[in-house]
Design a protein around this motif. Structure first.
Motif, PDB file in Angstrom:
ATOM      1  N   SER A  16       0.828  -1.059   0.089  1.00 39.22           N
ATOM      2  CA  SER A  16       0.065   0.170   0.073  1.00 39.22           C
ATOM      3  C   SER A  16       0.867   1.158  -0.002  1.00 39.22           C
ATOM      4  O   SER A  16       2.106   0.991  -0.237  1.00 39.22           O
ATOM      5  N   MET A  17       0.405   2.402   0.158  1.00 36.92           N
ATOM      6  CA  MET A  17       1.191   3.650   0.391  1.00 36.92           C
ATOM      7  C   MET A  17       1.432   3.845   1.656  1.00 36.92           C
ATOM      8  O   MET A  17       0.627   4.619   2.523  1.00 36.92           O
ATOM      9  N   PRO A  18       2.579   3.556   2.126  1.00 31.81           N
ATOM     10  CA  PRO A  18       2.745   3.635   3.619  1.00 31.81           C
ATOM     11  C   PRO A  18       3.106   5.129   3.997  1.00 31.81           C
ATOM     12  O   PRO A  18       4.172   5.462   4.355  1.00 31.81           O
ATOM     13  N   LEU A  19       2.346   6.108   4.015  1.00 32.01           N
ATOM     14  CA  LEU A  19       2.535   7.408   4.384  1.00 32.01           C
ATOM     15  C   LEU A  19       3.023   7.624   5.710  1.00 32.01           C
ATOM     16  O   LEU A  19       3.895   8.452   5.847  1.00 32.01           O
ATOM     17  N   GLN A  20       2.619   6.791   6.719  1.00 35.58           N
ATOM     18  CA  GLN A  20       3.236   7.297   8.187  1.00 35.58           C
ATOM     19  C   GLN A  20       4.901   6.824   7.962  1.00 35.58           C
ATOM     20  O   GLN A  20       5.539   7.543   8.606  1.00 35.58           O
ATOM     21  N   ILE A  21       5.152   5.582   7.264  1.00 36.01           N
ATOM     22  CA  ILE A  21       6.947   5.457   7.271  1.00 36.01           C
ATOM     23  C   ILE A  21       7.265   6.452   6.500  1.00 36.01           C
ATOM     24  O   ILE A  21       8.415   6.890   6.760  1.00 36.01           O
ATOM     25  N   VAL A  22       7.065   6.962   5.402  1.00 40.11           N
ATOM     26  CA  VAL A  22       7.551   7.838   4.501  1.00 40.11           C
ATOM     27  C   VAL A  22       7.838   9.286   5.404  1.00 40.11           C
ATOM     28  O   VAL A  22       8.767   9.768   5.302  1.00 40.11           O
ATOM     29  N   LEU A  23       6.705   9.668   6.012  1.00 39.87           N
ATOM     30  CA  LEU A  23       6.600  11.032   6.534  1.00 39.87           C
ATOM     31  C   LEU A  23       7.806  10.822   7.888  1.00 39.87           C
ATOM     32  O   LEU A  23       8.415  11.932   8.309  1.00 39.87           O
ATOM     33  N   SER A  24       7.727   9.613   8.771  1.00 39.43           N
ATOM     34  CA  SER A  24       8.698   9.528   9.594  1.00 39.43           C
ATOM     35  C   SER A  24      10.036   9.612   9.251  1.00 39.43           C
ATOM     36  O   SER A  24      10.957  10.113   9.923  1.00 39.43           O
ATOM     37  N   LEU A  25      10.239   9.065   7.904  1.00 37.49           N
ATOM     38  CA  LEU A  25      11.731   9.029   7.318  1.00 37.49           C
ATOM     39  C   LEU A  25      12.344  10.372   7.153  1.00 37.49           C
ATOM     40  O   LEU A  25      13.433  10.516   6.715  1.00 37.49           O
ATOM     41  N   ARG A  26      11.599  11.374   6.734  1.00 36.48           N
ATOM     42  CA  ARG A  26      11.752  12.574   6.182  1.00 36.48           C
ATOM     43  C   ARG A  26      12.979  13.149   6.918  1.00 36.48           C
ATOM     44  O   ARG A  26      13.892  13.749   6.646  1.00 36.48           O
ATOM     45  N   ALA A  27      12.892  13.326   8.391  1.00 35.95           N
ATOM     46  CA  ALA A  27      13.809  13.794   9.231  1.00 35.95           C
ATOM     47  C   ALA A  27      15.240  13.188   9.142  1.00 35.95           C
ATOM     48  O   ALA A  27      16.220  14.075   9.386  1.00 35.95           O
ATOM     49  N   LEU A  28      15.395  12.019   8.398  1.00 31.26           N
ATOM     50  CA  LEU A  28      16.703  11.562   8.300  1.00 31.26           C
ATOM     51  C   LEU A  28      17.371  12.260   7.100  1.00 31.26           C
ATOM     52  O   LEU A  28      18.644  11.955   7.171  1.00 31.26           O
ATOM     53  N   GLY A  29      16.863  12.824   6.145  1.00 28.61           N
ATOM     54  CA  GLY A  29      17.439  13.502   5.143  1.00 28.61           C
ATOM     55  C   GLY A  29      17.679  12.443   3.985  1.00 28.61           C
ATOM     56  O   GLY A  29      18.545  12.835   3.078  1.00 28.61           O
ATOM     57  N   LEU A 111      11.021   4.819  14.898  1.00 20.61           N
ATOM     58  CA  LEU A 111      11.171   4.164  13.431  1.00 20.61           C
ATOM     59  C   LEU A 111      12.213   5.092  12.957  1.00 20.61           C
ATOM     60  O   LEU A 111      13.576   4.486  12.323  1.00 20.61           O
ATOM     61  N   GLN A 112      12.598   6.239  13.320  1.00 20.51           N
ATOM     62  CA  GLN A 112      13.826   7.120  12.889  1.00 20.51           C
ATOM     63  C   GLN A 112      14.845   6.560  13.525  1.00 20.51           C
ATOM     64  O   GLN A 112      15.980   6.282  13.012  1.00 20.51           O
ATOM     65  N   VAL A 113      14.840   6.354  14.728  1.00 25.80           N
ATOM     66  CA  VAL A 113      16.099   5.663  15.473  1.00 25.80           C
ATOM     67  C   VAL A 113      16.470   4.638  15.107  1.00 25.80           C
ATOM     68  O   VAL A 113      17.719   4.190  14.861  1.00 25.80           O
ATOM     69  N   ARG A 114      15.536   3.415  14.972  1.00 30.03           N
ATOM     70  CA  ARG A 114      15.927   2.046  14.261  1.00 30.03           C
ATOM     71  C   ARG A 114      16.496   2.140  12.806  1.00 30.03           C
ATOM     72  O   ARG A 114      17.522   1.778  12.669  1.00 30.03           O
ATOM     73  N   ALA A 115      16.098   3.123  11.942  1.00 28.91           N
ATOM     74  CA  ALA A 115      16.131   3.143  10.686  1.00 28.91           C
ATOM     75  C   ALA A 115      17.824   4.023  10.838  1.00 28.91           C
ATOM     76  O   ALA A 115      18.739   3.525   9.948  1.00 28.91           O
ATOM     77  N   ARG A 116      17.950   4.888  11.363  1.00 27.80           N
ATOM     78  CA  ARG A 116      19.070   5.621  11.491  1.00 27.80           C
ATOM     79  C   ARG A 116      20.351   4.595  12.139  1.00 27.80           C
ATOM     80  O   ARG A 116      21.407   4.537  11.531  1.00 27.80           O
TER      81      ARG A 116
END
Length: 348
Positions: A16-29, A111-116
């Motif tokens: 699907s379109m995972p908007l929450q994931i995409v928006l959460s990752l924006r802060a990582l640049g 999510l941001q911390v795990r991804a980073r």
């Protein structure tokens, strides 16, 4: 602020379109690209800083195994966003190649911390692999340079032997060629065969210590002169031994052992059978064969077939029978070598 390595994107695989994931990752640049399951080949085709697999509506484990199967993504961090029974999914995800898992409902900060952390880990792993690759390349260059220095040393020693006997160069070339044929007939690797062949060119280096009146004598040698000639094995070993070069160590071994006999009646140490180093047994066959077919001031060279029959007749007494069989298995190569580098005596 974008982290180092932000040139690589984050790929999100979702049904699907995972908007929450995409928006959460924006802060990582990082650039974030969303792919449908049918577009997984697009992820496989390019490097990523991180791949996030949204398990909702997907059979995630096969997709992750598929990604891990591509060399480009062997070490790419994979983060599974799990739904449902998390403990069971975690075990299955890790077995399928996931680096980490986060459960729904999503906490954007987590999510941001795990991804980073996964991206930083991936960057560190890539840098480590790059440094290891550079180190391997540098070590290969150093080894190649050392190998070239070894070859140069051996070449110079060959020149020294040639100053004493102008027939030496061709003899050494033919012995080296026959040694390769025997080594390959024995099933040794190409590198092993080449090392023995190159080292074999030093088998008679000890003869530079033999007086001309003995070394260049046209007639038969008396007992004292024969003993002087026999000392070339020990002296050659002394000249070559003690080097840190494995190639020169092999040459020293050959110099000392190439006149030993399978039946223990050779010299200088009367070794027998497999107590004689394999390289020495190989060069013994090659050296005697070339000596028999070579023309000298005091003798005519034997026909190739007659010299071959001599090896066969003395297999198990003078020569290692396995080495003789290996020589015979490459007979066509030997004949070609002898035609290309014939032995003709050149008068001084």
């Amino acid at each position: 602020m974008a982290y180092e390595g932000a040139g690589l994107p984050i790929a999100v695989l979702s049904a699907s379109m995972p908007l929450q994931i995409v928006l959460s990752l924006r802060a990582l640049g990082y650039e974030t690209h969303v792919f449908q399951p049918s577009e997984v080949a697009l992820i496989e085709g390019g490097p990523c800083a991180l791949v996030i697999v949204d398990a909702e509506g997907l059979d995630a484990p096969p997709l992750m195994r598929g990604l891990r199967g591509f060399c480009r993504h062997e070490s790419t961090p994979l983060l599974l966003v799990a739904s449902g029974k998390a403990p069971a999914q975690r075990r299955e995800a890790l077995e399928a190649g996931a680096s980490d898992m986060i459960e729904r409902p999503l906490d954007p900060l987590e999510l941001q911390v795990r991804a980073r952390n996964l991206i930083d880990l991936g960057l560190a792993r890539r840098e480590s692999q790059r440094a290891a690759s550079l180190l391997r390349m540098r070590m290969a260059e150093v080894e190649a340079a050392a190998r070239e220095r070894e070859r140069e040393t051996i070449h110079r020693l060959m020149l020294a032997a040639e100053f004493r006997d102008d027939q030496a160069a061709d003899h050494l070339t033919r012995v080296a060629g026959c040694s390769i044929a025997i080594a390959e007939g024995l099933g040794l690797s190409e590198d092993e065969a080449n090392d023995i062949a190159l080292a074999s060119t030093m088998h008679d280096i000890g003869k530079i210590s033999v007086p001309d009146r003995v070394l260049l004598k046209a007639g038969p040698l008396d007992a004292e002169e024969q003993e002087e000639i026999r000392q070339h094995t020990v002296r050659g070993h002394m000249m070559l031994a003690g080097s840190s070069s494995q190639l020169l160590q092999l040459a020293a071994q050959i110099a000392l052992s190439h006149h030993e006999r399978w039946d223990g009646k050779g010299y200088p140490h009367r070794l027998a059978g497999e107590a004689i180093p394999m390289a020495g047994r190989i060069v013994a066959v090659a050296d005697v064969f070339d000596a028999l077919v070579s023309e000298r001031a005091y003798k005519k060279g034997w026909p190739l077939e007659k010299a071959r029959d001599h090896l066969i007749a003395n297999a198990g007494s003078h020569f290692d029978p396995v080495c003789v069989d290996a020589f015979l298995s490459r007979w066509e190569d030997v004949v070609l070598l002898m035609r290309e580098r014939p032995s003709t005596y050149k008068a001084a």
